[in-house]
Design a protein around this motif. Structure first.
Motif, mmCIF file in Angstrom:
data_model
loop_
_atom_site.group_PDB
_atom_site.id
_atom_site.type_symbol
_atom_site.label_atom_id
_atom_site.label_comp_id
_atom_site.label_asym_id
_atom_site.label_seq_id
_atom_site.Cartn_x
_atom_site.Cartn_y
_atom_site.Cartn_z
ATOM 1 N N CYS A 63 -23.074 10.614 -0.411
ATOM 2 C CA CYS A 63 -23.872 11.830 -0.571
ATOM 3 C C CYS A 63 -23.408 12.913 0.393
ATOM 4 N N VAL B 213 -26.805 16.364 -2.788
ATOM 5 C CA VAL B 213 -28.180 15.941 -2.481
ATOM 6 C C VAL B 213 -29.140 16.853 -3.239
ATOM 7 N N TYR C 183 -35.150 13.053 -10.783
ATOM 8 C CA TYR C 183 -35.680 13.023 -9.415
ATOM 9 C C TYR C 183 -36.786 11.966 -9.296
ATOM 10 N N THR D 11 -39.761 12.742 0.341
ATOM 11 C CA THR D 11 -38.357 12.385 0.182
ATOM 12 C C THR D 11 -38.030 12.443 -1.307
ATOM 13 N N THR E 63 -35.215 11.950 -4.253
ATOM 14 C CA THR E 63 -33.978 11.229 -4.553
ATOM 15 C C THR E 63 -33.527 11.589 -5.965
ATOM 16 N N GLY F 49 -28.714 8.770 -6.423
ATOM 17 C CA GLY F 49 -29.185 7.999 -5.282
ATOM 18 C C GLY F 49 -29.161 8.758 -3.976
ATOM 19 N N CYS F 50 -28.876 10.053 -4.047
ATOM 20 C CA CYS F 50 -28.861 10.875 -2.828
ATOM 21 C C CYS F 50 -30.262 11.416 -2.557
ATOM 22 N N SER F 51 -30.635 11.425 -1.282
ATOM 23 C CA SER F 51 -32.001 11.807 -0.893
ATOM 24 C C SER F 51 -31.988 12.970 0.080
#
Length: 268
Positions: free
Chosen positions: A26, A92, A121, A151, A153, A157-159
């Motif tokens: 990410c 992200v 998301y 948070t 995501t 899988g990027c947060s």
């Protein structure tokens, strides 16, 4: 016969790159690429075949996507290029939160917090540093004091974590009425009603559904029938209405005397 010439054959350097971690990651993270190390080796890292300025160490930290290689030169001046390693960087998601109302409010009320939405998301809301169980929607209704973040995501899988919103819930005052005597009495009498007191409390007495004009003290003298309540407001501006007290006023009987004959008469 000519003079002799000495020919020296230098062995090309050994070239390879090893990634210290995943090469797909990410944005905001990186991967360290490590070349073969040997005495006398010098290095020039390249991205898409173009020299990377000042990248002349045996390792290189890649922070952007691209095809990376390294040209290694040994002490004999022989050079060889390594294999190429492709680095992929996933973006992200955005993580912003907007409040649907005031962040400071009285106990018993709430504010809806709304995160930005996007395809794929997912969400996890936190209060302070603690995950809120089951709070996995794009919105969350806050009813208690705390700093709230979410948070977000994305499908890769990027947060990303939003900035915190500080929610302040102000306490309510108590609101009770204590009569000083019976609440059922005869006409022309009354009962003294006392509200609970507190620092900087203000009051408004109500009979039925109508505020009693000028009745803004913690005590009130009731002489009319009805349901009496008091609205107590504290210094934070939060108000509570007390349970009602029913006042019953019984009418007085009519007391008259009529004489059937004159009131002045002879003895006997």
């Amino acid at each position: 016969t000519s003079q002799g010439l000495t020919v020296t054959l230098s062995t090309p350097p050994i070239t390879s790159i090893v990634a210290s971690g995943l090469t797909t990651f990410c944005a905001g993270k990186n991967v360290v690429l490590k070349a073969t190390v040997a005495a006398g080796y010098t290095y020039q890292w390249k991205k898409a075949g173009i020299n990377i300025e000042n990248a002349t160490g045996s390792s290189y930290t890649a922070t952007t996507a691209g095809a990376y290689s390294v040209l290694i030169t040994n002490a004999g001046g022989c050079s060889a290029a390594s294999q190429t390693i492709n680095v992929t960087i996933n973006p992200v998601p955005l993580a912003t939160v907007a409040a649907g109302g005031l962040l400071t409010f009285c106990d018993g009320k709430n504010v809806q917090l709304k995160a930005i939405t996007g395809t794929g998301y997912t969400y996890q809301w936190k209060r302070g540093a603690t995950d809120i169980t089951g709070a996995t929607l794009s919105t969350y209704t806050a009813v208690t004091t705390g700093i709230y973040t979410v948070t977000v995501t994305n499908a890769s899988g990027c947060s990303a974590i939003s900035t915190g919103l500080n929610v302040v819930v102000k306490p309510l005052p108590a609101a009770t009425i204590t009569p000083s005597g019976p609440t059922t009495f005869c006409s022309n009498k009354n009962v003294f009603l006392r509200a609970n007191t507190g620092t900087n409390y203000t009051y408004q007495w109500i009979r039925g559904a109508t505020p009693v004009a000028g009745a803004t003290q913690p005590n009130f003298t009731a002489n009319l029938p009805g349901l009496y309540t008091v609205v107590v407001t504290n210094a934070s501006g939060c108000s509570v209405t007390s349970p009602p007290v029913a006042i019953v006023v019984n009418p007085l009987p009519i007391a008259t005397i009529a004489a059937s004959t004159p009131l002045t008469f002879c003895s006997g």
